[in-house]
Design a protein around this motif. Structure first.
Motif, mmCIF file in Angstrom:
data_model
loop_
_atom_site.group_PDB
_atom_site.id
_atom_site.type_symbol
_atom_site.label_atom_id
_atom_site.label_comp_id
_atom_site.label_asym_id
_atom_site.label_seq_id
_atom_site.Cartn_x
_atom_site.Cartn_y
_atom_site.Cartn_z
ATOM 1 N N ALA A 65 -32.925 24.889 -30.092
ATOM 2 C CA ALA A 65 -32.901 24.189 -31.379
ATOM 3 C C ALA A 65 -32.156 25.014 -32.419
ATOM 4 N N GLY A 66 -31.890 24.370 -33.553
ATOM 5 C CA GLY A 66 -31.277 25.061 -34.682
ATOM 6 C C GLY A 66 -29.867 24.600 -34.963
ATOM 7 N N GLU A 67 -29.450 24.769 -36.224
ATOM 8 C CA GLU A 67 -28.067 24.448 -36.589
ATOM 9 C C GLU A 67 -27.129 25.291 -35.750
ATOM 10 N N ARG A 68 -26.055 24.675 -35.262
ATOM 11 C CA ARG A 68 -25.169 25.349 -34.317
ATOM 12 C C ARG A 68 -24.616 26.662 -34.870
ATOM 13 N N VAL A 69 -24.755 27.698 -34.069
ATOM 14 C CA VAL A 69 -24.281 29.070 -34.280
ATOM 15 C C VAL A 69 -24.731 29.691 -35.596
ATOM 16 N N VAL A 70 -25.800 29.171 -36.181
ATOM 17 C CA VAL A 70 -26.357 29.817 -37.377
ATOM 18 C C VAL A 70 -27.506 30.727 -36.950
ATOM 19 N N ILE A 71 -27.322 32.027 -37.190
ATOM 20 C CA ILE A 71 -28.375 33.019 -37.001
ATOM 21 C C ILE A 71 -28.588 33.680 -38.348
ATOM 22 N N GLU A 72 -29.737 33.439 -38.932
ATOM 23 C CA GLU A 72 -30.039 33.992 -40.254
ATOM 24 C C GLU A 72 -30.423 35.465 -40.172
ATOM 25 N N ASP A 73 -31.111 35.830 -39.081
ATOM 26 C CA ASP A 73 -31.622 37.195 -38.972
ATOM 27 C C ASP A 73 -31.725 37.556 -37.494
ATOM 28 N N PHE A 74 -30.954 38.549 -37.063
ATOM 29 C CA PHE A 74 -30.981 38.943 -35.658
ATOM 30 C C PHE A 74 -32.314 39.565 -35.262
ATOM 31 N N GLU A 75 -33.088 40.057 -36.219
ATOM 32 C CA GLU A 75 -34.408 40.578 -35.873
ATOM 33 C C GLU A 75 -35.274 39.474 -35.261
ATOM 34 N N ASP A 76 -35.115 38.243 -35.760
ATOM 35 C CA ASP A 76 -35.855 37.112 -35.183
ATOM 36 C C ASP A 76 -35.387 36.826 -33.755
ATOM 37 N N ALA A 109 -29.353 43.281 -27.636
ATOM 38 C CA ALA A 109 -29.989 44.132 -26.632
ATOM 39 C C ALA A 109 -30.122 45.570 -27.127
ATOM 40 N N ALA A 110 -29.112 46.046 -27.878
ATOM 41 C CA ALA A 110 -29.196 47.401 -28.429
ATOM 42 C C ALA A 110 -30.351 47.497 -29.418
ATOM 43 N N ARG A 111 -30.472 46.495 -30.270
ATOM 44 C CA ARG A 111 -31.573 46.489 -31.229
ATOM 45 C C ARG A 111 -32.916 46.352 -30.503
ATOM 46 N N TYR A 112 -32.948 45.546 -29.439
ATOM 47 C CA TYR A 112 -34.153 45.415 -28.620
ATOM 48 C C TYR A 112 -34.561 46.788 -28.083
ATOM 49 N N PRO A 128 -19.967 45.185 -26.022
ATOM 50 C CA PRO A 128 -21.002 44.999 -27.042
ATOM 51 C C PRO A 128 -20.471 45.080 -28.464
ATOM 52 N N VAL A 129 -21.015 44.228 -29.332
ATOM 53 C CA VAL A 129 -20.743 44.279 -30.763
ATOM 54 C C VAL A 129 -21.685 45.318 -31.373
ATOM 55 N N ILE A 130 -21.303 46.589 -31.246
ATOM 56 C CA ILE A 130 -22.019 47.670 -31.925
ATOM 57 C C ILE A 130 -20.978 48.672 -32.396
ATOM 58 N N GLY A 131 -21.395 49.578 -33.272
ATOM 59 C CA GLY A 131 -20.443 50.537 -33.798
ATOM 60 C C GLY A 131 -19.641 49.932 -34.935
ATOM 61 N N VAL A 132 -18.336 49.861 -34.752
ATOM 62 C CA VAL A 132 -17.432 49.335 -35.780
ATOM 63 C C VAL A 132 -16.822 48.033 -35.277
ATOM 64 N N LEU A 188 -25.374 45.280 -37.610
ATOM 65 C CA LEU A 188 -24.545 46.428 -37.235
ATOM 66 C C LEU A 188 -25.018 47.676 -37.975
ATOM 67 N N ARG A 189 -25.328 47.507 -39.257
ATOM 68 C CA ARG A 189 -25.821 48.638 -40.053
ATOM 69 C C ARG A 189 -27.210 49.065 -39.572
ATOM 70 N N THR A 190 -28.076 48.091 -39.302
ATOM 71 C CA THR A 190 -29.431 48.402 -38.837
ATOM 72 C C THR A 190 -29.400 49.191 -37.540
ATOM 73 N N VAL A 191 -28.570 48.770 -36.587
ATOM 74 C CA VAL A 191 -28.478 49.476 -35.307
ATOM 75 C C VAL A 191 -27.884 50.866 -35.515
ATOM 76 N N ALA A 192 -26.879 50.968 -36.391
ATOM 77 C CA ALA A 192 -26.273 52.274 -36.665
ATOM 78 C C ALA A 192 -27.291 53.252 -37.228
#
Length: 265
Positions: A65-76, A109-112, A128-132, A188-192
């Motif tokens: 479910a959810g509006e397509r490709v909208v992620i408000e918060d990756f923590e969720d 997965a990195a944040r997990y 992975p989308v981490i770092g820069v 990205l900042r949170t994981v860094a």
């Protein structure tokens, strides 16, 4: 075709590729705009190795479910993946758990691993989308997000992969959305800033011709996360989706060899 079962955890659709007597659990964390069903071949390799494999469609993606490709918060989203891991562990208690994250899924997965690393036996990150990663900042600086979807040719040298992606009705083929781009920047900042993952074994897979998520930017994040202990495999000529590349048999073999080295027993 590998057998697939379907689960629904509230708003999240989950695929399970079952194994009658598994010796490990794998959760596959897919990338932006796609869905877990694109990992059927990888799941077949992993079930052949003895894994029960689970893959959620993130909120706003695939069958969830959810509006397509909208992620408000990756923590969720990390919380959603944690519930999927709980589903797997409830069905098969006591088994080692491996997480495989691709692209945006690598960020999740990195944040997990930062939040729940004690529950994992190994972590595999693909492109992975981490770092820069400069794309979100470039797009957010514009008054209007351009309607330029991901080019299928950027995914793999295999033209069949691009054709299937372009024709897949569960894939998002429109523009990126501002809330999701903002969430990328924050996470990205949170994981860094979130610290390393200690002794958790990490395999980093990347194509050296990945123009969507350049490997130089990811390297910064991988080194920060693993403290120099990551196993690194960079594939010459490969584009963004190494699991769907022309040399994917070699990629699969690297994953299996890594699991052989790091898993107990």
């Amino acid at each position: 075709m590998t057998e697939v079962r379907e689960h629904l955890l509230d708003r999240i659709a989950v695929r399970e590729w079952p194994h009658p007597a598994p010796r490990l659990l794998v959760v596959v964390v897919h990338g932006y705009g796609e869905h877990a069903g694109r990992y059927d071949e990888l799941a077949g390799v992993l079930t052949g190795y003895g894994a029960a494999v689970y893959g959620p469609d993130h909120v706003g993606h695939g069958r969830s479910a959810g509006e397509r490709v909208v992620i408000e918060d990756f923590e969720d989203v990390v919380g959603d993946v944690h519930r999927v891991a709980g589903l797997a562990r409830a069905a098969h208690p006591g088994l080692p758990l491996v997480m495989v994250g691709h692209s945006m899924g690598g960020l999740i997965a990195a944040r997990y691993a930062q939040r729940y690393g004690e529950e994992l036996s190994a972590l595999v990150l693909s492109g992975p989308v981490i770092g820069v990663w400069e794309l979100p900042g470039r797009l957010l600086a514009l008054d209007e997000i351009p309607d330029t979807p991901i080019s299928p040719g950027a995914l793999s040298r295999d033209p069949a992969v691009g054709a299937a992606y372009a024709a897949d009705p569960l894939v998002w083929h429109g523009p990126m959305k501002r809330p999701t781009l903002q969430a990328f920047v924050r996470t990205l900042r949170t994981v860094a800033e979130g610290g390393g993952i200690g002794a958790l074994p990490l395999l980093w897979l990347h194509g050296d011709d990945d123009r969507l998520v350049p490997p130089a930017g990811s390297r910064i994040g991988v080194e920060r996360l693993a403290g120099g202990r990551a196993t690194e495999r960079i594939f010459a000529g490969a584009r963004h989706e190494v699991f769907h590349e022309t040399d994917r048999a070699a990629v699969h073999a690297e994953v299996i060899a890594f699991l052989d080295r790091v898993l107990p027993g």
